[in-house]
Design an enzyme around this catalytic site. Sequence first.
Site, PDB file in Angstrom:
ATOM      1  N   ASP A  31     -86.850  26.644-118.012  1.00 47.07           N
ATOM      2  CA  ASP A  31     -86.210  27.430-116.970  1.00 47.07           C
ATOM      3  C   ASP A  31     -87.327  27.951-116.061  1.00 47.07           C
ATOM      4  O   ASP A  31     -88.496  27.955-116.446  1.00 47.07           O
ATOM      5  CB  ASP A  31     -85.439  28.580-117.634  1.00 47.07           C
ATOM      6  CG  ASP A  31     -84.936  29.597-116.642  1.00 47.07           C
ATOM      7  OD1 ASP A  31     -84.221  29.206-115.707  1.00 47.07           O
ATOM      8  OD2 ASP A  31     -85.268  30.790-116.799  1.00 47.07           O
TER       9      ASP A  31
ATOM     10  N   ASP B 154     -87.039  31.034-113.271  1.00 45.61           N
ATOM     11  CA  ASP B 154     -87.059  32.488-113.084  1.00 45.61           C
ATOM     12  C   ASP B 154     -87.011  33.215-114.425  1.00 45.61           C
ATOM     13  O   ASP B 154     -86.107  32.968-115.242  1.00 45.61           O
ATOM     14  CB  ASP B 154     -85.857  32.936-112.256  1.00 45.61           C
ATOM     15  CG  ASP B 154     -85.898  32.423-110.830  1.00 45.61           C
ATOM     16  OD1 ASP B 154     -85.535  33.180-109.931  1.00 45.61           O
ATOM     17  OD2 ASP B 154     -86.291  31.265-110.612  1.00 45.61           O
TER      18      ASP B 154
END
Length: 213
Positions: free
Chosen positions: A9, A11
């Site tokens: 991922d 953020d």
Amino acid sequence: MSKTGILFDLDGTLLDTLEDLADSVNQVLSDFGYPSRTLEEVRRFVGNGAGRLIAQAVPAGADPAPVLTAFQSYYAAHCRIKTRPYAGIPEALRRLGGKYPLAIVSNKPDIAVKALCASVFPGILAMGESALCPRKPAPDMVRKAMEAIGAEDCVYVGDSEVDVLTAENAGVPCLSVLWGFRDRAVIESAGGTHFCEIPAQLEEKIEEILHGK
């Protein structure tokens, strides 16, 4: 190189984007005459794409559509002001990249993900939400990324309940990091079982998952 890939991922996992997101949200809210949101509110709102972020940020009953359009434009131009990799992430990626093919999958719009990652993490495949690739927790992005990097299986690394569900939907193990946007209790409530406290532990924790320790 191993046929096992490591997918990340973006953020809250690789990049601390919270302040730029909050500043952009509050700028467009102000432009529309709406009250601002705190950093902690924005922290809770992120993770499910820009549409969901803005839908939660606007006042009850307000139309989020024009605010979303303004946010996307403003954030695209202001997404690299305070955003930085978390301490230790570049070094961890270099170590892992020497052993595994890597990719980044994000719920940001695909064009923004590619532009941001090209400048911060050059050479690592990155993709985001698009008309052809729905946002997480749908498994499509994980599967497309695995195919693109030639991985037969993977460990998925993220910081939220969305990431736990994404990995579950894709049928791959999830390593949840604890320096991001969600605390351990939230991740555990979504079914998270593997945790990493600092970036320096990433390689060790990934190896533990792969070798069943």
